[in-house]
Design a protein around this motif. Structure first.
Motif, PDB file in Angstrom:
ATOM      1  N   ARG A  97       4.707  -2.438 -10.204  1.00  0.00           N
ATOM      2  CA  ARG A  97       4.655  -1.634  -9.003  1.00  0.00           C
ATOM      3  C   ARG A  97       5.237  -0.142  -9.506  1.00  0.00           C
ATOM      4  NH1 ARG A  97      11.207  -2.276 -10.151  1.00  0.00           N
ATOM      5  NH2 ARG A  97      10.058  -2.325 -12.419  1.00  0.00           N
ATOM      6  N   ARG A  98       4.532   0.511 -10.671  1.00  0.00           N
ATOM      7  CA  ARG A  98       4.380   1.313 -11.155  1.00  0.00           C
ATOM      8  C   ARG A  98       3.006   1.950 -12.484  1.00  0.00           C
ATOM      9  NH1 ARG A  98      10.588   3.060 -12.283  1.00  0.00           N
ATOM     10  NH2 ARG A  98      11.664   2.040 -10.416  1.00  0.00           N
ATOM     11  N   PRO A  99       1.897   1.862 -11.431  1.00  0.00           N
ATOM     12  CA  PRO A  99       1.380   2.059  -9.365  1.00  0.00           C
ATOM     13  C   PRO A  99       1.898   0.965  -9.853  1.00  0.00           C
ATOM     14  CG  PRO A  99       0.266   2.350 -10.832  1.00  0.00           C
ATOM     15  CD  PRO A  99       0.982   2.269 -12.241  1.00  0.00           C
ATOM     16  N   PRO A 100       1.364   0.300  -7.773  1.00  0.00           N
ATOM     17  CA  PRO A 100       1.419  -1.218  -7.858  1.00  0.00           C
ATOM     18  C   PRO A 100      -0.563  -1.536  -8.012  1.00  0.00           C
ATOM     19  CG  PRO A 100       1.515   0.340  -6.141  1.00  0.00           C
ATOM     20  CD  PRO A 100       2.341   0.478  -7.391  1.00  0.00           C
ATOM     21  N   GLY A 101      -0.660  -2.354  -8.774  1.00  0.00           N
ATOM     22  CA  GLY A 101      -2.355  -2.515  -9.275  1.00  0.00           C
ATOM     23  C   GLY A 101      -2.978  -3.132  -8.509  1.00  0.00           C
ATOM     24  N   ASN A 102      -2.488  -3.447  -6.720  1.00  0.00           N
ATOM     25  CA  ASN A 102      -3.962  -4.025  -6.301  1.00  0.00           C
ATOM     26  C   ASN A 102      -2.797  -3.964  -4.500  1.00  0.00           C
ATOM     27  OD1 ASN A 102      -1.943  -6.394  -5.656  1.00  0.00           O
ATOM     28  ND2 ASN A 102      -2.540  -7.224  -7.528  1.00  0.00           N
ATOM     29  N   PRO A 103      -3.387  -4.780  -3.255  1.00  0.00           N
ATOM     30  CA  PRO A 103      -3.163  -4.408  -1.706  1.00  0.00           C
ATOM     31  C   PRO A 103      -1.876  -4.915  -1.688  1.00  0.00           C
ATOM     32  CG  PRO A 103      -5.539  -4.828  -2.266  1.00  0.00           C
ATOM     33  CD  PRO A 103      -5.474  -5.025  -3.751  1.00  0.00           C
ATOM     34  N   VAL A 104      -1.695  -6.481  -2.205  1.00  0.00           N
ATOM     35  CA  VAL A 104      -0.393  -7.563  -1.945  1.00  0.00           C
ATOM     36  C   VAL A 104       0.232  -6.455  -2.681  1.00  0.00           C
ATOM     37  CG1 VAL A 104       0.675  -9.103  -2.080  1.00  0.00           C
ATOM     38  CG2 VAL A 104      -1.281  -9.108  -1.926  1.00  0.00           C
ATOM     39  N   ASP A 161      -8.045  -0.151   4.816  1.00  0.00           N
ATOM     40  CA  ASP A 161      -6.726   0.259   4.865  1.00  0.00           C
ATOM     41  C   ASP A 161      -6.293   0.637   3.031  1.00  0.00           C
ATOM     42  OD1 ASP A 161      -6.585   0.153   7.151  1.00  0.00           O
ATOM     43  OD2 ASP A 161      -6.188  -2.222   7.015  1.00  0.00           O
ATOM     44  N   PHE A 162      -6.587   0.194   2.421  1.00  0.00           N
ATOM     45  CA  PHE A 162      -6.162   0.908   1.259  1.00  0.00           C
ATOM     46  C   PHE A 162      -6.776   2.237   0.263  1.00  0.00           C
ATOM     47  CE2 PHE A 162      -4.475  -2.993   2.382  1.00  0.00           C
ATOM     48  CZ  PHE A 162      -3.374  -3.552   1.851  1.00  0.00           C
ATOM     49  N   VAL A 163      -6.088   2.937   0.237  1.00  0.00           N
ATOM     50  CA  VAL A 163      -6.574   3.590  -1.708  1.00  0.00           C
ATOM     51  C   VAL A 163      -6.565   3.488  -3.209  1.00  0.00           C
ATOM     52  CG1 VAL A 163      -5.210   5.464  -0.516  1.00  0.00           C
ATOM     53  CG2 VAL A 163      -7.561   5.923  -1.943  1.00  0.00           C
ATOM     54  N   TYR A 164      -7.714   3.865  -3.438  1.00  0.00           N
ATOM     55  CA  TYR A 164      -7.031   3.882  -4.612  1.00  0.00           C
ATOM     56  C   TYR A 164      -6.681   4.859  -5.755  1.00  0.00           C
ATOM     57  CZ  TYR A 164      -8.093  -1.934  -4.672  1.00  0.00           C
ATOM     58  OH  TYR A 164      -7.876  -2.755  -3.946  1.00  0.00           O
ATOM     59  N   GLY A 217      -3.868   3.577  -9.802  1.00  0.00           N
ATOM     60  CA  GLY A 217      -3.076   2.481  -8.476  1.00  0.00           C
ATOM     61  C   GLY A 217      -3.867   2.292  -7.258  1.00  0.00           C
ATOM     62  N   CYS A 218      -2.849   1.322  -6.256  1.00  0.00           N
ATOM     63  CA  CYS A 218      -3.878   0.925  -5.093  1.00  0.00           C
ATOM     64  C   CYS A 218      -2.597   0.945  -4.094  1.00  0.00           C
ATOM     65  CB  CYS A 218      -3.504  -0.765  -5.247  1.00  0.00           C
ATOM     66  SG  CYS A 218      -4.659  -0.942  -3.832  1.00  0.00           S
ATOM     67  N   ALA A 254       0.783  -2.931  -3.048  1.00  0.00           N
ATOM     68  CA  ALA A 254       0.715  -1.897  -2.682  1.00  0.00           C
ATOM     69  C   ALA A 254       1.591  -2.193  -0.971  1.00  0.00           C
ATOM     70  CB  ALA A 254      -0.588  -1.288  -2.187  1.00  0.00           C
ATOM     71  N   MET A 255       1.689  -2.976  -0.620  1.00  0.00           N
ATOM     72  CA  MET A 255       2.761  -3.586   0.624  1.00  0.00           C
ATOM     73  C   MET A 255       3.281  -4.058  -0.204  1.00  0.00           C
ATOM     74  SD  MET A 255      -0.368  -5.608   3.368  1.00  0.00           S
ATOM     75  CE  MET A 255      -0.745  -6.582   2.147  1.00  0.00           C
ATOM     76  N   LEU A 256       3.488  -4.698  -0.549  1.00  0.00           N
ATOM     77  CA  LEU A 256       5.674  -4.968  -1.545  1.00  0.00           C
ATOM     78  C   LEU A 256       6.191  -3.906  -1.688  1.00  0.00           C
ATOM     79  CD1 LEU A 256       4.449  -7.632  -3.244  1.00  0.00           C
ATOM     80  CD2 LEU A 256       5.793  -8.031  -1.019  1.00  0.00           C
ATOM     81  N   SER A 257       5.448  -2.707  -2.441  1.00  0.00           N
ATOM     82  CA  SER A 257       6.332  -1.604  -2.867  1.00  0.00           C
ATOM     83  C   SER A 257       6.516  -0.810  -2.010  1.00  0.00           C
ATOM     84  CB  SER A 257       5.666  -0.793  -4.005  1.00  0.00           C
ATOM     85  OG  SER A 257       4.858  -1.585  -4.915  1.00  0.00           O
ATOM     86  N   PHE A 258       6.103  -0.853  -0.880  1.00  0.00           N
ATOM     87  CA  PHE A 258       6.229  -0.199   0.707  1.00  0.00           C
ATOM     88  C   PHE A 258       6.935  -0.359   1.139  1.00  0.00           C
ATOM     89  CE2 PHE A 258       5.390   1.542   4.811  1.00  0.00           C
ATOM     90  CZ  PHE A 258       5.396   3.291   4.416  1.00  0.00           C
ATOM     91  N   GLY A 259       6.591  -1.922   1.479  1.00  0.00           N
ATOM     92  CA  GLY A 259       7.954  -2.156   2.166  1.00  0.00           C
ATOM     93  C   GLY A 259       9.306  -2.363   1.464  1.00  0.00           C
ATOM     94  N   TYR A 260       9.181  -2.253   0.526  1.00  0.00           N
ATOM     95  CA  TYR A 260      10.869  -2.318  -0.426  1.00  0.00           C
ATOM     96  C   TYR A 260      11.232  -0.843  -0.181  1.00  0.00           C
ATOM     97  CZ  TYR A 260       9.471  -6.735  -2.372  1.00  0.00           C
ATOM     98  OH  TYR A 260       9.324  -7.975  -2.739  1.00  0.00           O
ATOM     99  N   GLN A 261      10.054  -0.107  -0.297  1.00  0.00           N
ATOM    100  CA  GLN A 261      11.043   1.281  -0.052  1.00  0.00           C
ATOM    101  C   GLN A 261      11.102   1.497   0.737  1.00  0.00           C
ATOM    102  OE1 GLN A 261      10.785   3.226  -2.960  1.00  0.00           O
ATOM    103  NE2 GLN A 261      12.459   4.674  -1.318  1.00  0.00           N
ATOM    104  N   VAL A 262      10.605   1.588   1.883  1.00  0.00           N
ATOM    105  CA  VAL A 262      11.228   1.375   3.784  1.00  0.00           C
ATOM    106  C   VAL A 262      12.717   0.732   3.268  1.00  0.00           C
ATOM    107  CG1 VAL A 262      11.115   1.428   5.742  1.00  0.00           C
ATOM    108  CG2 VAL A 262       8.658   1.940   4.953  1.00  0.00           C
TER     109      VAL A 262
END
Length: 329
Positions: A183-190, A262-265, A269-270, A192-200
């Protein structure tokens, strides 16, 4: 009573007698009778006339302004709705009442995670998933008998430890590799999407909690402080798998999101980049705007969140009716 969600940008909301009109240019997109309105949620950039705002304030119809990600900029409420009358009732909940709700929340989270895995298991059996489903069943039973919050948090952590490796088995796109949650930071694209979605989702739940007059810092499972709205953290648990995890599976397995483009490192983190966020939010909003039959009326999926916040509010008023979290089938 109806919750009005305005998610299209560039809309113009005005008053016509007892009707609220939603217009885009000269086109009327929708109209709602003012007496049937409970609240208005504005996503993105839309405008309301002063006359409409005044009528909403006179009739105790709150207006909430949110970003396209669900972040709450603020709300307009009548003066008499501005006091935290529910906070005193929340503080008076007994330890037993809080524990019973916390048990129900953890059980719902574990059950919803189990359903996500079982859906994939029916399509493409996996030993890893089969073992995880069995473990989640066992943890659900233990959570129903937990004698304290610390025990429940431990069981929740154990559930995540067996769920997420099995979740990785559900990803059919070989460009995405996922073996554990970071999570902190997210380590890969999946991640990254999980963390972003949970925050939204968390931001939106916080907005709805505020809208109902609940104190977001008094919860049952999580501990609140001046920087942590614990009630939003409580209520998001039942929706993580049902909304965010299932959406990530869709985006990956259908090839909507590109692992390279669609991702940046950065900073170890990712993260989703601009194009990735646009794709994710478009899919997220489309899913949340799907019309479901709720209490006999057609409402967007957003309204499921609102109904759960209302159920928690009813529990605060009458703790003899223990809060029942949302569960998928």
């Amino acid at each position: 009573m109806r919750t009005l969600y305005v998610s299209q940008s560039g809309c113009y909301l005005c008053l016509h007698q007892e009707q609220l009109l939603i217009k885009q240019g000269q086109t009327v997109l929708d109209q709602v009778q003012i007496p049937l309105l409970e609240q208005i949620l504005i996503f993105g950039t839309s405008q309301l006339t002063t006359q409409l705002i005044r009528v909403c304030l006179q009739r105790n119809i709150p207006i909430l302004y949110l970003s396209r990600m669900g972040y709450c900029y603020g709300r307009l409420i009548a003066i008499e709705r501005g006091y935290r009358q529910l906070s005193r009732y929340q503080q008076q909940l007994t330890a037993i009442e809080r524990l019973m709700v916390a048990r129900a929340i953890v059980q719902a989270k574990l059950k919803n995670s189990r359903v996500i895995l079982m859906r994939h298991q029916r399509k493409q059996p996996s030993e890893t998933i089969a073992i995880a489903v069995q473990n989640l069943d066992h943890l659900v039973s233990q959570a129903g008998q937990a004698d304290g919050i610390e025990r429940l948090l431990g069981l929740e952590g154990a559930g995540a430890a067996c769920y997420f490796p099995a979740f990785g088995e559900c990803l059919s796109n070989r460009s995405f590799v996922f073996v554990a949650r970071s999570r902190r930071p997210p380590g890969n694209p999946v991640n990254a999407m999980l963390s972003f979605g949970y925050q939204v989702l968390w931001n939106h739940l916080l907005s709805l909690i505020e809208l109902q007059g609940l104190d977001p810092y008094h919860a049952c499972l999580h501990q609140g402080n001046e920087r942590h709205a614990a009630l939003a953290s409580d209520l998001i648990e039942e929706f993580r798998a049902a909304i965010v995890d299932s959406l990530v599976l869709y985006l990956v397995n259908r090839g909507v999101i590109d692992a390279d483009q669609d991702f940046v490192y950065a900073d170890g983190g990712c993260y989703l980049n601009d194009s990735g966020r646009k794709k994710y939010l478009r899919a997220f909003l489309n899913r949340m705007e799907e019309r479901l039959t709720i209490d006999g009326t057609q409402q967007p999926r957003w309204d499921v969140l609102m109904q759960q916040v209302k159920k928690f509010k009813q529990f605060v008023y009458d703790p003899s009716h223990i809060y029942q979290p949302y569960q998928i089938r």
